[in-house]
Scaffold this active site. Structure first.
Site, PDB file in Angstrom:
ATOM      1  CE  LYS A 136       1.737  12.521  -0.861  1.00  0.00           C
ATOM      2  NZ  LYS A 136       2.729  11.521  -1.284  1.00  0.00           N
ATOM      3  CG  ASP A 176       0.392   9.402  -2.799  1.00  0.00           C
ATOM      4  OD1 ASP A 176       1.505   9.043  -2.405  1.00  0.00           O
ATOM      5  OD2 ASP A 176      -0.649   9.141  -2.149  1.00  0.00           O
TER       6      ASP A 176
END
Ligand code: NDP
Length: 459
Positions: A136, A176
């Site tokens: 991430k 995201d």
């Protein structure tokens, strides 16, 4: 994180790992929350293999990222001022495949949030059955109020550094919160310029004219509803005809709403971080899309087109969207949106199921409360995995230099989501968890990751 005595753990090994984790990461509450939720739910599996796992320090390795990269992102705003943000990439676990996970641009981004998201991603990606590891990244950059040119300059500077650490066989970021098609486009352009190569598979969520996959935009929201339908069906409940509320009005929320409506669900409310709209006749999604995807405006502008709808500003500890009664609750905004107080309200309003479109939108206490009150929970790791699964399909198309039809990708997505639900259900049944798909998802994913890590030796 509560101490281990309160957790009542039977596994000494698990207790020690959690204790050590708490000491080492005391300033990372979101990361501790995510790890505690996963590890405690794995106890029945750990008890069966305690000696083997301890011998190779499996859990200690699983909770430590393989690599954390943190870097400076300088950029120049439209007034000529130099601005500086912090960028991150957490390459958490590459046992199953190249690191894969989104980039988040939001002022709240810090190492704790990056690590919690990276940790969750390992499990989610394992459930997709695609060969992708977990990672991430992102930045504390706030895209709100920035001009298009400022967004581009920020993305380019971010990629100047990130490009050193990614690649189609190494680490493949996607979008995201705060990172959609526009940002991916700017980052892809900069990567291509610096590397002087057309490496389509280095980012996913790309535009359709340069290697993106049809249905990627819709995938997380659509997948959430496919999972929800399966979960309800296996509990003899029909989705069609139910009412729903959705927190958020970004990528996941919009396409969750679209698929919900296609499946005969009446969506009564949606929100953004300022407040929510309530439309008793059902949300008119084309208006929300125009506000959010085209104008990049606020959700309350919905009332300009639908004056009969209501707008409720957020005030107090419960986000206003959760004051609306509905059968199905779809938190699709951000983490810890639903705490215990909100969970109590949701239960007293008679909800039957929660579908986590966002990552960790419910606190651990809220999830426990839902289970105690027989409210079904579709956990984010499983229920929102459709996005990354379709990203993996985008990577496949890029490798094949092919482009599939919308219907083909959507069909594959649907069958992946059904398969993910079956994995959760199987683990739930095997360990007699009583429709606890949260633990079921964790156990099913953990077994795969553990096997891959053990097979590859202590690295
Ligand atoms: P977007 O940026 O498109 O939308 C985010 C939405 O959530 C906006 O409506 C935003 O409102 C709201 N929101 C963000 N932060 C907060 C906050 N602190 N409080 C209240 N509302 C907030 O993001 P996505 O739709 O892509 O992501 C939403 C969630 O889904 C995240 O948890 C993400 O990790 C998860 N997810 C996303 C996937 C994807 O494919 N995009 C895949 C899997 C999970 P506002 O505009 O006011 O900030």
């Amino acid at each position: 994180m509560s101490n281990n005595c309160e957790l009542n753990l039977k596994s000494q090994y698990l207790s020690e790992v959690l204790e050590d984790l708490r000491k080492k990461n005391s300033n990372e509450p979101e990361f501790l929350q995510a790890v505690k939720e996963v590890l405690t739910s794995l106890e029945p599996v750990i008890l069966k293999h305690e000696e083997e796992y301890r011998r190779v320090s499996l859990l200690e390795r699983m909770v430590e990222p393989e690599r954390i990269i943190s870097f400076r992102v300088p950029w120049i705003d439209d007034n000529g001022n130099v601005r500086v943000n912090r960028g991150y990439r957490v390459q958490f676990n590459g046992a199953i495949g190249p690191y894969k996970g989104g980039l988040r641009f939001h002022p709240s981004v810090n190492q704790s949030i990056m690590k919690f998201l990276g940790f969750e991603q390992i499990f989610k990606n394992a459930l997709t059955t695609r060969p992708i590891g977990g990672g991430k990244g992102g930045s504390d950059f706030d895209p709100k109020g920035k001009s298009d040119f400022e967004i581009m300059k920020f993305c380019q500077s971010f990629m100047n550094e990130l490009q050193k650490y990614i690649g189609q066989d190494l680490d493949v970021p996607a979008g995201d919160i705060g990172v959609g098609g526009r940002e991916i486009g700017y980052m892809f352009g900069q990567y291509r310029k610096i590397r002087n190569t057309y490496e389509a598979g280095v980012l996913t969520g790309k535009g359709l004219t340069y290697g993106g996959s049809l249905a990627r935009t819709q995938a997380t929201g659509y997948g959430l509803l496919y999972f929800m339908r399966e979960m309800l069906q296996s509990n003899n409940i029909i989705l069609q005809g139910k009412t729903a509320i959705i927190s958020g009005s970004g990528n996941v929320a919009i396409y969750a709403c679209e698929k919900a409506q296609q499946l005969g669900v009446k969506v009564l409310g949606m929100s953004d971080s300022s407040g929510c709209i309530y439309d008793e006749n059902g949300i008119k999604l084309d208006i929300v899309k125009e506000i959010k995807e085209v104008k990049r405006g606020r959700i309350k502008e919905y009332l300009n087109s639908v004056p009969s709808a209501k707008y409720m500003e957020n005030s107090g500890s419960v986000p206003s969207i959760y004051t609306i009664k509905a059968d199905i609750i779809l938190p699709c905004a951000t983490q810890n949106d639903i705490n215990i107080e909100t969970a109590e309200l949701i239960v007293s309003n008679g909800a039957i199921a929660i579908g986590e479109g966002a990552n960790m939108p419910c606190t651990n206490e809220a999830v426990e409360y839902f289970h105690k009150n027989k409210v079904l929970v579709a956990p984010g790791k499983a229920a929102n995995a459709g996005g990354v699964a379709t990203s993996a399909l985008e990577m496949t198309q890029n490798s094949m230099r092919d482009a599939w039809t919308f219907e083909k990708v959507d069909k594959k997505l649907e069958s992946i989501m059904i398969n993910i639900f079956k994995q959760c259900q199987k683990a739930d049944a095997e360990y007699n968890l009583g429709c606890n798909y949260v633990a079921g998802a964790n156990i099913a994913a953990f077994k795969k990751i553990a096997e891959a890590m053990i097979a590859q030796g202590v690295i």
